[in-house]
Scaffold this motif. Sequence first.
Motif, mmCIF file in Angstrom:
data_model
loop_
_atom_site.group_PDB
_atom_site.id
_atom_site.type_symbol
_atom_site.label_atom_id
_atom_site.label_comp_id
_atom_site.label_asym_id
_atom_site.label_seq_id
_atom_site.Cartn_x
_atom_site.Cartn_y
_atom_site.Cartn_z
ATOM 1 N N THR A 128 12.032 -4.553 17.959
ATOM 2 C CA THR A 128 12.809 -4.390 16.733
ATOM 3 C C THR A 128 14.244 -4.856 16.910
ATOM 4 O O THR A 128 14.827 -5.495 16.029
ATOM 5 N N VAL A 129 14.811 -4.545 18.082
ATOM 6 C CA VAL A 129 16.202 -4.913 18.341
ATOM 7 C C VAL A 129 16.370 -6.425 18.361
ATOM 8 O O VAL A 129 17.317 -6.985 17.777
ATOM 9 N N VAL A 130 15.436 -7.128 19.024
ATOM 10 C CA VAL A 130 15.528 -8.595 19.115
ATOM 11 C C VAL A 130 15.418 -9.221 17.730
ATOM 12 O O VAL A 130 16.214 -10.094 17.347
ATOM 13 N N LEU A 131 14.406 -8.786 16.968
ATOM 14 C CA LEU A 131 14.201 -9.342 15.631
ATOM 15 C C LEU A 131 15.383 -9.014 14.715
ATOM 16 O O LEU A 131 15.877 -9.879 13.981
ATOM 17 N N ALA A 132 15.846 -7.752 14.786
ATOM 18 C CA ALA A 132 16.955 -7.337 13.924
ATOM 19 C C ALA A 132 18.227 -8.107 14.241
ATOM 20 O O ALA A 132 18.985 -8.487 13.344
ATOM 21 N N ALA A 133 18.443 -8.367 15.535
ATOM 22 C CA ALA A 133 19.649 -9.103 15.929
ATOM 23 C C ALA A 133 19.654 -10.506 15.337
ATOM 24 O O ALA A 133 20.675 -10.987 14.818
ATOM 25 N N ALA A 134 18.490 -11.171 15.402
ATOM 26 C CA ALA A 134 18.399 -12.525 14.857
ATOM 27 C C ALA A 134 18.630 -12.531 13.343
ATOM 28 O O ALA A 134 19.358 -13.376 12.806
ATOM 29 N N ILE A 135 18.006 -11.560 12.664
ATOM 30 C CA ILE A 135 18.146 -11.489 11.209
ATOM 31 C C ILE A 135 19.587 -11.173 10.821
ATOM 32 O O ILE A 135 20.146 -11.758 9.887
ATOM 33 N N ILE A 136 20.208 -10.242 11.558
ATOM 34 C CA ILE A 136 21.591 -9.841 11.249
ATOM 35 C C ILE A 136 22.556 -11.010 11.407
ATOM 36 O O ILE A 136 23.450 -11.227 10.582
ATOM 37 N N VAL A 137 22.361 -11.804 12.481
ATOM 38 C CA VAL A 137 23.242 -12.960 12.707
ATOM 39 C C VAL A 137 23.132 -13.946 11.549
ATOM 40 O O VAL A 137 24.140 -14.449 11.019
ATOM 41 N N LEU A 138 21.885 -14.228 11.125
ATOM 42 C CA LEU A 138 21.665 -15.179 10.037
ATOM 43 C C LEU A 138 22.251 -14.654 8.721
ATOM 44 O O LEU A 138 22.944 -15.383 7.997
ATOM 45 N N ILE A 139 21.971 -13.382 8.433
ATOM 46 C CA ILE A 139 22.464 -12.803 7.182
ATOM 47 C C ILE A 139 23.987 -12.769 7.162
ATOM 48 O O ILE A 139 24.630 -13.058 6.139
ATOM 49 N N ASN A 140 24.586 -12.418 8.305
ATOM 50 C CA ASN A 140 26.051 -12.359 8.380
ATOM 51 C C ASN A 140 26.690 -13.722 8.119
ATOM 52 O O ASN A 140 27.715 -13.829 7.434
ATOM 53 N N PHE A 141 26.063 -14.764 8.673
ATOM 54 C CA PHE A 141 26.596 -16.112 8.463
ATOM 55 C C PHE A 141 26.559 -16.487 6.983
ATOM 56 O O PHE A 141 27.538 -16.987 6.417
ATOM 57 N N ILE A 142 25.399 -16.206 6.340
ATOM 58 C CA ILE A 142 25.255 -16.529 4.911
ATOM 59 C C ILE A 142 26.241 -15.703 4.077
ATOM 60 O O ILE A 142 26.894 -16.221 3.163
ATOM 61 N N LEU A 143 26.336 -14.416 4.412
ATOM 62 C CA LEU A 143 27.233 -13.549 3.652
ATOM 63 C C LEU A 143 28.691 -13.958 3.794
ATOM 64 O O LEU A 143 29.449 -13.967 2.815
#
Length: 720
Positions: free
Chosen positions: A456-471
Motif C-alpha cells: 500500500t505504501v509503495v502504490l500510495a507514494a506513486a499516486i501521491i507524487v503524480l497527484i501532487n504534480f498535477i495539483l
Amino acid sequence: MFKVFISTCLLSLAAINSIAHASEDFTQYKTQSEAKGKKDRNALLEDAQNLLADPTLTHTQRTYVLHRSALHLVRTNQFQKAARRLDEFAAHLAQFPDTNFLGKYHWVAGDLAILLGNNTDAQRHFEQAISQFEQSGDLRMKSHAHRMLANVLSQKQDYFPALAHVFQAKDTANKINNAHLFSAALSTEARVYRDFHQLDKSLDVLNQQLEFQLGEPDISLAHISSTYYSLARIYEKLSDHHAAIEALNKSYDIDKKLDDKNYMGLTQLHIAKLYIELEDLTAARTAIDQASSLFSLVNNEKNQARAQAVQGQIALADGDYVKAIQLITLGLDKLNAQDNEKLYQAFQVKLGMALAYEQPSEAIELLSTLLDTVNEEDNLTVLQSLAVAHKSLNDFEQALYYQERAFATKEHINQQAITTRLEAKKLNSEIGLKRLEVNELQAGLAQQQQDTKTRTVVLAAAIIVLINFILLFYLYHLKRRRVMEKEAELLNQSLSLKQQLLADVSHELRTPLTVLKLNIEALEYNLTEDPKTTYKVLQRRLDMLNTLIADIYELAQADTNNLRLEFELCQAKALFDDLTIAIAPIIDSSDLEVIYINQLPEKLQVECDISRLNQVFNNLARNSVHYTDQPGQVKITVSQQQQTVVCTFEDSAPGVSSDALEKLFERLYRCDKSRSRDLGGSGLGLSICEKIIELHKGHIAAMHSELGGVVIQFTLPIKP
C-alpha cells in the motif's frame, strides 16, 4: 429619571451578588469533592442539598452536583436515598443531555445495583456506561466501567467475558498511561480468578500488582493496603489463616500511617474472625476490642454494630450463649436490613445459633424465615441450628429431619467444591488454548498487515507524487488567474467607493454651505429682522460642518491604519458604570425612561481605550435619544457571554425597516436625512463606532428591538 437609573443599578448588583455567591459555593463544593484522600462525605451531602435548592445554579452545575451526591450516597450506604437521587439525575439528563454524564449516571447506578445484589441491572448499566464513555472519549471512566462489568460478570460466573473486560480495562489504562487504573484492573483480574477457584493465578496476579504498586511512585498507600487485604482473602480461601492474618497486619500498618481509623477497624474485625476460625478466642477478643474502639473514635455506628455482632460470635464460640444473644441482638438493632440484606441475614443466622441453645422456640421462629433464603454455607448453619433447637424441645423427629437435611447439604457443598475445582482446571486449560489461538491469530494478522502495508505504501507514494504534480500545476495557474481577477475587482471597487464618497461628501457639504451663503447675504443686505438669531443659525451650521469634517478625518485615519488607540487594563464592571454615568446628561430626559443593567462579575477585566469607548457610548446615546419618540424608553444592558462582554443599546419606537437596518453602518447613510441634519448628525457616527469596536477586536451589529425601535449591540473580548 436618574433615581430610576440608580435603583435599577442597585437591583442588578444584588442579583449579580446572589449569582456570584452561588458560583463560589459550587466551586468550593467541586474542589472538596475532587480532593484526593479522605473526604467528609456527610458534609458534602449537606452542601449538595443546599446547592440543589438554589435556583441560581446553572444546569451544568446541577448536573455535576446530582452526579457527585448520588455517588456519595452510595459510598455512605444510603441506598434508598441514592436511588431517589439517581432518578432526579436521570430526569435532569433527559432535559439537559450530556453524553459523558449519562455514562457516569449508568456507572453509579451499576455500582448501586451491585451493592443491592441485582447483578442483571448492574450488567445493563455498566454496558450502557461503556457505550457512553466510548462516544464521549472519556478513556479513564471507560476503563473503570470495563473493570466494574468484569466484577459483575464474575459474580454471574461468566468468567471468560469477565476476563475479556479486565483485559480491555488494562489496555485502556495503558493507553492513557494511568497507573492507578492499571492497578485497579489487576485487582479485578485477581478477583475473577479467585471467583472461579484459580487461587494460584489470583495470587500470581496480586503479587504482580503489589510489585507494580511498590515500583510506582504515584500509587497511593491506600491502594497498596487494599492489595494486602485482597491477598488476605486469597489466603483465607486456601485456609492459610496465619498467612491471611500476616497480610492483614501489613494492611493495618499502612492504614495506621494514613490515620484511616475506619479501615484500621475493618482490618482488625477481619483478623478477629480469622482468630475465631483458629479457635484463639483471646487474640480474637483483643482484635475485636481494638476494632470497636476505632469505630467509636470515628463514630461509625454501622461498623460498631458489626463489631458487636463479632463479639457475639466470640461469645458463641466460647459457649456463652446468653452473652452471644445479647451482643448479636445489639448489633442487629443498629443495622438496617434494607441497606445490606446479606450482612443482616448473616448476623441473624449467628443469633439463631445462640438462641438454639437458650431460647429454642425463638430460634425456630427466626431460623424458619431464613431457611433456603441464604447462601448454602449459611443454610447449612440454619439447618444445624434448627436440629439443635428441636432437640432442646425434645422434638427428636424434627431434629433428625433437619440433621439429615444438614448432612445432605454438607455433602452437596463438598461435591460442589470438587466440581468447581474440576471446572476451574477445565477453564484453565481452555484459557491456555484460547491464548495460544489468539497469539497465532495475532502473529498471522501482523504478518499480513505488514505485507499489505508495504504494498500500500509503495502504490500510495506513486499516486501521491503524480497527484501532487498535477495539483501543483493546476493550482499555480488557478491562483494566478484568481489574483488577477481579485486585483481587478478591488481596483474597480476602490474607484466606485472613491466616487461614491466624493459624491456623498459634496452632497453633505452643499446643503450647510448653501444655508451659510443665504444667511450671510441676508446679513450683508440687511434682509433679516433678527441678526442675533441669524448668527446663531450660522454658528450651528458651522458646528455641523466641523463635526462632519472631524468625522471624515477620523474615518480616513482608520482606513489608513493611522487611528491609534491607547489600551489599558480595566475592571469591566466599573468601566461600564462610569461610561453610563458619563452619558447621563445626554439621556436624562423627563419623557424618556432609562434602564441600565450591569450583570458583569466584579473581577472581570477588559483591555480598552477608555476615551474611544466613551466616544462610542456618546454616539449610541445620542442616536437613541434623538431617534426615539417621547415619551419612550432606552435600555442599556451589559453582560458576559463566554469570553466576551456584550453591551446593548435598545430603544422604543420608531424603528427602521429591515433594508435600512442592514445599511445603518454605511457612511453618510440616514433613514430620514432631513431630520438627521436638523439634529446635527453627520451620518458617520455609527461608522466611527464600528471602526473603534473593530480596533478593540470586537463586533457591532444592529437588530430590531422588542421595544419597537432599534438594538445596537457590540462586544469586547475579555482579558484572560
